[in-house]
Structure formats: structure tokens, C-alpha cells
Scaffold this motif. Structure first.
Motif, short mmCIF file in Angstrom:
data_model
loop_
_atom_site.label_atom_id
_atom_site.label_comp_id
_atom_site.label_asym_id
_atom_site.label_seq_id
_atom_site.Cartn_x
_atom_site.Cartn_y
_atom_site.Cartn_z
N PHE A 34 -4.62 -6.91 7.93
CA PHE A 34 -3.70 -5.71 6.79
C PHE A 34 -3.36 -6.02 5.71
CE2 PHE A 34 -1.17 -2.54 5.67
CZ PHE A 34 -1.63 -1.01 5.85
N SER A 35 -3.89 -5.54 5.01
CA SER A 35 -3.65 -5.62 3.37
C SER A 35 -2.79 -4.67 2.42
CB SER A 35 -5.58 -5.94 2.37
OG SER A 35 -5.82 -4.79 2.75
N GLY A 36 -2.74 -3.67 2.23
CA GLY A 36 -2.11 -2.42 2.26
C GLY A 36 -3.38 -1.26 1.06
N GLY A 37 -4.66 -2.07 1.31
CA GLY A 37 -5.55 -1.45 1.37
C GLY A 37 -5.74 0.05 2.06
N LYS A 38 -7.24 0.93 1.05
CA LYS A 38 -7.58 1.80 1.65
C LYS A 38 -8.26 0.99 2.92
CE LYS A 38 -11.56 2.06 -1.15
NZ LYS A 38 -11.87 1.00 -1.60
N ASP A 39 -9.14 0.18 3.13
CA ASP A 39 -10.16 -0.13 3.84
C ASP A 39 -8.96 -0.43 5.06
OD1 ASP A 39 -11.94 0.85 2.47
OD2 ASP A 39 -12.33 -1.56 1.87
N SER A 40 -7.84 -1.41 5.10
CA SER A 40 -7.52 -1.81 5.77
C SER A 40 -6.02 -0.33 6.52
CB SER A 40 -5.76 -2.81 5.18
OG SER A 40 -5.38 -2.68 4.37
N GLN A 41 -5.86 0.63 5.81
CA GLN A 41 -5.28 1.68 6.10
C GLN A 41 -5.93 2.49 7.15
OE1 GLN A 41 -3.69 3.27 2.20
NE2 GLN A 41 -2.96 4.37 3.53
N ALA A 42 -7.55 2.55 6.23
CA ALA A 42 -8.45 2.67 7.77
C ALA A 42 -8.35 2.26 8.64
CB ALA A 42 -9.67 3.44 7.53
N LEU A 43 -8.74 1.07 9.12
CA LEU A 43 -8.42 0.29 10.40
C LEU A 43 -7.35 0.02 11.12
CD1 LEU A 43 -10.39 -2.61 11.42
CD2 LEU A 43 -8.32 -3.72 9.98
N TYR A 44 -6.37 -0.02 10.30
CA TYR A 44 -4.95 0.72 11.03
C TYR A 44 -4.80 2.29 11.60
CZ TYR A 44 0.65 0.97 11.55
OH TYR A 44 1.54 1.67 12.24
N HIS A 45 -5.46 2.84 11.41
CA HIS A 45 -4.63 4.44 11.81
C HIS A 45 -6.49 4.53 12.77
CE1 HIS A 45 -2.01 5.35 9.46
NE2 HIS A 45 -2.29 4.82 8.24
N ILE A 46 -7.73 3.64 12.98
CA ILE A 46 -8.07 4.06 13.37
C ILE A 46 -8.29 3.10 15.07
CG2 ILE A 46 -10.10 2.41 12.71
CD1 ILE A 46 -11.11 5.96 13.69
N ALA A 47 -7.39 2.13 14.70
CA ALA A 47 -6.93 1.73 15.76
C ALA A 47 -6.11 2.00 16.57
CB ALA A 47 -6.06 0.17 15.34
N LYS A 48 -5.12 2.93 15.79
CA LYS A 48 -4.16 3.87 16.08
C LYS A 48 -4.37 5.14 17.16
CE LYS A 48 0.11 2.73 14.72
NZ LYS A 48 1.07 2.35 15.88
N LEU A 49 -5.79 5.40 17.00
CA LEU A 49 -6.17 6.46 17.63
C LEU A 49 -7.28 6.34 18.77
CD1 LEU A 49 -7.66 8.71 14.25
CD2 LEU A 49 -5.29 9.30 15.22
N ALA A 50 -7.34 5.17 18.10
CA ALA A 50 -8.29 4.75 19.43
C ALA A 50 -7.37 4.21 20.51
CB ALA A 50 -8.85 3.63 19.34
N GLY A 51 -5.99 4.07 20.48
CA GLY A 51 -4.94 4.32 21.83
C GLY A 51 -4.70 2.48 21.73
#
Length: 282
Positions: A34-51
Motif C-alpha cells: 500500500f502507498s496511499g495513492g489511488k492505485d493502491s486504494q483501488a487494490l485495497y478495496h478490490i481485495a475487500k470486495l473479493a473477501g
């Protein structure tokens, strides 16, 4: 492929990959960079959605924008902030070398070693650069494999045994997303805030005066974070005094201006001579 199709594909990739992540780290699953940038945010939230099971980590470098750190602490308190053992300035003195586009030891020292022996989620995208356009959704950090999940599955057992020591399996769930996809996902799908630096003209968020930033970005960084410029000039002066930078460096300010110029030393030096900025009588 529309955004929803890309979301579905990313979720499927994460769920298929989770098994090997749990094999290597049963307690935490994926190691999410994670970096705090937009791409790492998208990565974090897609992992959340995937469960899927993951633990997010942010490797600090000592030249991280304070706005980014505050944003992460406020909005992603579960992300582990990993402080460096020494500042990037001390590391430059230890290596006798400044980080550059061609010699990016900064990434190797502060970021790329994390997640060794695990399945690491990264937020790179093919659209970002020519170099990244050649990257694949699953890779081994030592370049033993690069391909898609189906190709990985054919060699999985053999490959997993290779992931020891410094090796790690890299999974890039948003590799085929565009920048527009990322912003639409953050703003309209998961509806989360982003770091304010984007609203103030920053196109990318990373280290202050990153060697990979363009010249305009570096000028903006110097204006906003003058203390980082001062620290680099002090570091360059120490390298000059120790005899490690002796390629006609007239002073540390000259060395710093060359370093941020994105030009070869010979080209920059010649331009300075032509413009009369170097006095040979000194």
C-alpha cells in the motif's frame, strides 16, 4: 472490456490466488503493498470486495509526503506503517551514490524486499508506462515466471517451491485497468475519499523528489517541501567532500540541479557552460 467486467475479473483472480497466499502465510494471507495513492486504494478495496484474507503494509522511505501519511492514518488505520531503519539520505551516504532513474536503489532498499516468501498484491497497471505494459498478472520477483493465472496453474507446484528467501509471488489484480477505471471505481463504486494532493495538481503520489518523477513534478515538490531539497543538497555536499562525486561538480547546488534535471551529466554540464553559469576562473 467495461469497468464491471474488469472488477469481476480482478475479484476472480484474487479468489483463485488466495489459496497459494494462505499456503505461504496462513495467518495473514496476501501481503498487500500500500502507498496511499489511488492505485493502491483501488487494490485495497478490490481485495475487500473479493473477501480474501490480506494484511496491508506501507513501507515508508523518510521522504514520504506528510499529507499522504496523514491520509493513510485517518482513512486506512489497519495499514501497517513500516518505518525505515535509516533515512534515504544516510542510505545515499552509505552507498556513495544518489538514486537515479537508471539506478533506483531506493525502491530496492525501502520497498521491494518486503513481502519476501509471500504472495504480494501490487497495484501496477499496464497503462502507466512502456515498461509496465510488459508486466503480467502473476510473476515471481526473481523473474522465474511471468504470465496469467492459467499459465501459473500449470507450473504452480514447481514454482511455489522456488519462493524461498527473497523471492515472492507478485499478483497484480488491476493490471489491465486504466486511470479512468481507477477513479470511477473509487468515486462511484466504493465511494471513498482520496489524498488531497491529487486535487492540488499531483498526477502521482510517491516519494518527494522521486527520480522517476518528471521535472515539473520535481519543481512542485521543491516548492512545497523545501526541507527535502535542503537535505539532499547537504547530502550531496557530504558526498563531494568524501570524494564520491567528483565529476566536475562545482558545488552541491550544481549537483542537485543536475540530479533533478532528467539530463545526462555531460549534457547538463555543457548547457551550463554555454549559458555562462560555470566560471572556469574559479
Amino acid at each position: 472490456m467495461n469497468l464491471q467486467s474488469k472488477i469481476d475479473y480482478s475479484i476472480t483472480l484474487l479468489r483463485k490466488s488466495e489459496r497459494m497466499a494462505l499456503e505461504l502465510d496462513p495467518e495473514n494471507g496476501f501481503y498487500l503493498a500500500f502507498s496511499g495513492g489511488k492505485d493502491s486504494q483501488a487494490l485495497y478495496h478490490i481485495a475487500k470486495l473479493a473477501g480474501v484474507k490480506f494484511k496491508a503494509h506501507m513501507n515508508l522511505t523518510s521522504i514520504d509526503p506528510p499529507e499522504v501519511i496523514r491520509f493513510v492514518k485517518r482513512n486506512y488505520p489497519d495499514v501497517e506503517l513500516i518505518k525505515p531503519k535509516m533515512s534515504i539520505y544516510y542510505m545515499a551516504l552509505k552507498k556513495h551514490l544518489l538514486p537515479t532513474r537508471t539506478i533506483r536503489w531506493c525502491c530496492a532498499e525501502f520497498k521491494e524486499t518486503s513481502g519476501a516468501g509471500k504472495v504480494t498484491l501490487i497495484g501496477i497497471r499496464k497503462q502507466e508506462s512502456t515498461r509496465r505494459s510488459k508486466r503480467e498478472e502473476i510473476e515471481i520477483s526473481s523473474h522465474k515466471f511471468s504470465g496469467n493465472f492459467d499459465q501459473w496453474s500449470e507450473h504452480k507446484e514447481q514454482m511455489v517451491t522456488c519462493v524461498k528467501g527473497k523471492d515472492k509471488i507478485l499478483v497484480s489484480p488491476i493490471i489491465n485497468w486504466t486511470e479512468r477505471d481507477v477513479w470511477e471505481f473509487l468515486n462511484k463504486v466504493v465511494k471513498v475519499p482520496h489524498c488531497k494532493l491529487y486535487d492540488e495538481g499531483y498526477k502521482r503520489i510517491g516519494c518527494i523528489l522521486c527520480p522517476m518523477s518528471n521535472y515539473r513534478q520535481k519543481i512542485r515538490d521543491m516548492q512545497r517541501f523545501p526541507h527535502v531539497k535542503r537535505k539532499w543538497i547537504q547530502t550531496i555536499q557530504k558526498l563531494i567532500d568524501a570524494g564520491y562525486l567528483n565529476r566536475n561538480f562545482t558545488n552541491a547546488e550544481f549537483g542537485f540541479n543536475w540530479w533533478i534535471s532528467d539530463k545526462s551529466f555531460d549534457q547538463y554540464y555543457a548547457e551550463e557552460v554555454l549559458q555562462g553559469k560555470i566560471d572556469f576562473s574559479e
